[in-house]
Design a protein around this motif. Sequence first.
Motif, PDB file in Angstrom:
ATOM      1  N   ASP A  14       0.818  -1.212   0.000  1.00 44.74           N
ATOM      2  CA  ASP A  14       0.000   0.000   0.000  1.00 44.74           C
ATOM      3  C   ASP A  14       0.859   1.273   0.000  1.00 44.74           C
ATOM      4  OD1 ASP A  14      -2.280  -1.680   0.015  1.00 44.74           O
ATOM      5  OD2 ASP A  14      -2.150  -1.848   2.199  1.00 44.74           O
ATOM      6  N   ASP A  15       0.634   2.179   0.947  1.00 52.95           N
ATOM      7  CA  ASP A  15       1.339   3.465   0.957  1.00 52.95           C
ATOM      8  C   ASP A  15       2.851   3.303   1.134  1.00 52.95           C
ATOM      9  OD1 ASP A  15      -1.049   4.789   0.580  1.00 52.95           O
ATOM     10  OD2 ASP A  15      -1.282   5.345   2.695  1.00 52.95           O
ATOM     11  N   ALA A  16       3.249   2.344   1.961  1.00 53.38           N
ATOM     12  CA  ALA A  16       4.683   2.121   2.181  1.00 53.38           C
ATOM     13  C   ALA A  16       5.351   1.633   0.899  1.00 53.38           C
ATOM     14  CB  ALA A  16       4.913   1.123   3.314  1.00 53.38           C
ATOM     15  N   ARG A  17       4.627   0.843   0.120  1.00 58.64           N
ATOM     16  CA  ARG A  17       5.161   0.363  -1.165  1.00 58.64           C
ATOM     17  C   ARG A  17       5.274   1.516  -2.159  1.00 58.64           C
ATOM     18  NH1 ARG A  17       6.225  -4.190  -3.745  1.00 58.64           N
ATOM     19  NH2 ARG A  17       5.888  -4.247  -5.977  1.00 58.64           N
ATOM     20  N   GLU A  18       4.269   2.363  -2.200  1.00 54.89           N
ATOM     21  CA  GLU A  18       4.294   3.514  -3.095  1.00 54.89           C
ATOM     22  C   GLU A  18       5.455   4.448  -2.736  1.00 54.89           C
ATOM     23  OE1 GLU A  18       3.599   5.896  -6.204  1.00 54.89           O
ATOM     24  OE2 GLU A  18       2.600   3.986  -5.860  1.00 54.89           O
TER      25      GLU A  18
ATOM     26  N   GLU B 165       8.769   5.583  -4.973  1.00 58.65           N
ATOM     27  CA  GLU B 165       9.169   6.976  -5.209  1.00 58.65           C
ATOM     28  C   GLU B 165      10.617   7.221  -4.781  1.00 58.65           C
ATOM     29  OE1 GLU B 165       7.493   9.307  -6.945  1.00 58.65           O
ATOM     30  OE2 GLU B 165       6.111   7.651  -7.324  1.00 58.65           O
ATOM     31  N   LEU B 166      11.033   6.628  -3.683  1.00 57.77           N
ATOM     32  CA  LEU B 166      12.427   6.763  -3.239  1.00 57.77           C
ATOM     33  C   LEU B 166      13.358   6.121  -4.263  1.00 57.77           C
ATOM     34  CD1 LEU B 166      12.026   5.945   0.565  1.00 57.77           C
ATOM     35  CD2 LEU B 166      12.350   8.206  -0.470  1.00 57.77           C
ATOM     36  N   ALA B 167      12.973   4.950  -4.767  1.00 59.20           N
ATOM     37  CA  ALA B 167      13.790   4.241  -5.756  1.00 59.20           C
ATOM     38  C   ALA B 167      13.982   5.087  -7.006  1.00 59.20           C
ATOM     39  CB  ALA B 167      13.145   2.901  -6.103  1.00 59.20           C
ATOM     40  N   LYS B 168      12.918   5.755  -7.442  1.00 56.04           N
ATOM     41  CA  LYS B 168      12.996   6.585  -8.647  1.00 56.04           C
ATOM     42  C   LYS B 168      14.031   7.705  -8.510  1.00 56.04           C
ATOM     43  CE  LYS B 168       8.241   5.799 -10.087  1.00 56.04           C
ATOM     44  NZ  LYS B 168       6.898   6.417 -10.181  1.00 56.04           N
ATOM     45  N   GLN B 169      14.238   8.188  -7.299  1.00 54.24           N
ATOM     46  CA  GLN B 169      15.217   9.254  -7.083  1.00 54.24           C
ATOM     47  C   GLN B 169      16.626   8.815  -7.468  1.00 54.24           C
ATOM     48  OE1 GLN B 169      15.021  11.244  -3.252  1.00 54.24           O
ATOM     49  NE2 GLN B 169      12.830  10.795  -3.123  1.00 54.24           N
TER      50      GLN B 169
ATOM     51  N   LYS C 264      17.091   6.334  -9.875  1.00 57.95           N
ATOM     52  CA  LYS C 264      16.903   5.640 -11.155  1.00 57.95           C
ATOM     53  C   LYS C 264      16.782   4.126 -10.987  1.00 57.95           C
ATOM     54  CE  LYS C 264      19.492   9.199 -13.634  1.00 57.95           C
ATOM     55  NZ  LYS C 264      20.679   9.443 -14.432  1.00 57.95           N
ATOM     56  N   PHE C 265      16.146   3.698  -9.920  1.00 59.18           N
ATOM     57  CA  PHE C 265      15.820   2.301  -9.683  1.00 59.18           C
ATOM     58  C   PHE C 265      14.322   2.134  -9.892  1.00 59.18           C
ATOM     59  CE2 PHE C 265      19.921   2.023  -7.881  1.00 59.18           C
ATOM     60  CZ  PHE C 265      20.213   0.707  -7.560  1.00 59.18           C
ATOM     61  N   LYS C 266      13.913   0.899 -10.166  1.00 48.94           N
ATOM     62  CA  LYS C 266      12.492   0.585 -10.294  1.00 48.94           C
ATOM     63  C   LYS C 266      12.137  -0.501  -9.295  1.00 48.94           C
ATOM     64  CE  LYS C 266      11.922   1.769 -15.131  1.00 48.94           C
ATOM     65  NZ  LYS C 266      11.590   1.284 -16.468  1.00 48.94           N
ATOM     66  N   LEU C 267      11.024  -0.294  -8.612  1.00 51.92           N
ATOM     67  CA  LEU C 267      10.520  -1.298  -7.693  1.00 51.92           C
ATOM     68  C   LEU C 267       9.878  -2.413  -8.507  1.00 51.92           C
ATOM     69  CD1 LEU C 267      10.225  -1.604  -4.566  1.00 51.92           C
ATOM     70  CD2 LEU C 267       7.889  -0.810  -4.866  1.00 51.92           C
ATOM     71  N   ALA C 268      10.225  -3.645  -8.224  1.00 51.48           N
ATOM     72  CA  ALA C 268       9.662  -4.782  -8.951  1.00 51.48           C
ATOM     73  C   ALA C 268       8.172  -4.881  -8.686  1.00 51.48           C
ATOM     74  CB  ALA C 268      10.354  -6.068  -8.534  1.00 51.48           C
ATOM     75  N   THR C 269       7.428  -5.283  -9.689  1.00 47.72           N
ATOM     76  CA  THR C 269       5.982  -5.426  -9.532  1.00 47.72           C
ATOM     77  C   THR C 269       5.618  -6.724  -8.834  1.00 47.72           C
ATOM     78  OG1 THR C 269       5.802  -6.392 -11.735  1.00 47.72           O
ATOM     79  CG2 THR C 269       5.456  -4.011 -11.544  1.00 47.72           C
TER      80      THR C 269
ATOM     81  N   GLU D  41       4.919 -12.992   1.349  1.00 53.33           N
ATOM     82  CA  GLU D  41       5.408 -11.854   2.116  1.00 53.33           C
ATOM     83  C   GLU D  41       6.888 -12.037   2.418  1.00 53.33           C
ATOM     84  OE1 GLU D  41       1.284 -10.708   4.367  1.00 53.33           O
ATOM     85  OE2 GLU D  41       2.880 -11.606   5.514  1.00 53.33           O
ATOM     86  N   ASP D  42       7.667 -12.274   1.405  1.00 57.45           N
ATOM     87  CA  ASP D  42       9.069 -12.564   1.624  1.00 57.45           C
ATOM     88  C   ASP D  42       9.974 -11.377   1.352  1.00 57.45           C
ATOM     89  OD1 ASP D  42       9.299 -15.576   2.266  1.00 57.45           O
ATOM     90  OD2 ASP D  42       7.828 -15.427   0.662  1.00 57.45           O
ATOM     91  N   ASP D  43       9.970 -10.868   0.161  1.00 54.55           N
ATOM     92  CA  ASP D  43      10.875  -9.775  -0.190  1.00 54.55           C
ATOM     93  C   ASP D  43      10.243  -8.811  -1.165  1.00 54.55           C
ATOM     94  OD1 ASP D  43      13.154 -10.570   1.254  1.00 54.55           O
ATOM     95  OD2 ASP D  43      13.732 -11.962  -0.308  1.00 54.55           O
ATOM     96  N   THR D  44      10.606  -7.577  -1.037  1.00 55.08           N
ATOM     97  CA  THR D  44      10.317  -6.564  -2.040  1.00 55.08           C
ATOM     98  C   THR D  44      11.675  -6.120  -2.547  1.00 55.08           C
ATOM     99  OG1 THR D  44       8.312  -5.852  -0.903  1.00 55.08           O
ATOM    100  CG2 THR D  44       9.311  -4.279  -2.417  1.00 55.08           C
ATOM    101  N   PHE D  45      11.818  -5.987  -3.852  1.00 54.57           N
ATOM    102  CA  PHE D  45      13.131  -5.585  -4.344  1.00 54.57           C
ATOM    103  C   PHE D  45      13.013  -4.566  -5.460  1.00 54.57           C
ATOM    104  CE2 PHE D  45      12.025  -9.181  -6.951  1.00 54.57           C
ATOM    105  CZ  PHE D  45      12.550  -8.903  -8.194  1.00 54.57           C
TER     106      PHE D  45
END
Length: 110
Positions: free
Chosen positions: A17-21, A25-29, A31-36, A51-55
């Motif tokens: 949710d909001d934490a993922r969004e 946005e932090l990653a974009k700063q 030039k990284f992309k959060l995996a879908t 619920e293992d990893d977000t990368f």
Amino acid sequence: MTKLYYESHITIDPVFDDAREMASELAKQYKFKLATLIMRKREADEEKPAEDDTFMTGHSKDYQDISARTRGLVELLQTNGYQVRRYKIEDTLVDSRSNDEWGLLHTNDA
């Protein structure tokens, strides 16, 4: 110097949710992309989301650039309360997406 490009991955605890969004946005700063997708590392109950990893991933042809961006993003994520579990930089030697140099992929020209 890399043959093709460097690829950096940063793994954080799962966020939604909001934490993922905000993580996106932090990653974009940098030039990284959060995996879908969320990476599943072990068997999980199929009734609930993995619920293992977000990368997130970034690319560069220049090692100094990708290492600086990786360091910066790790620090930014930590400053914003994200638990960074891992970071790594890989040197890509072969990538059929840009050049099927081995001729193994076939297109369906039907």
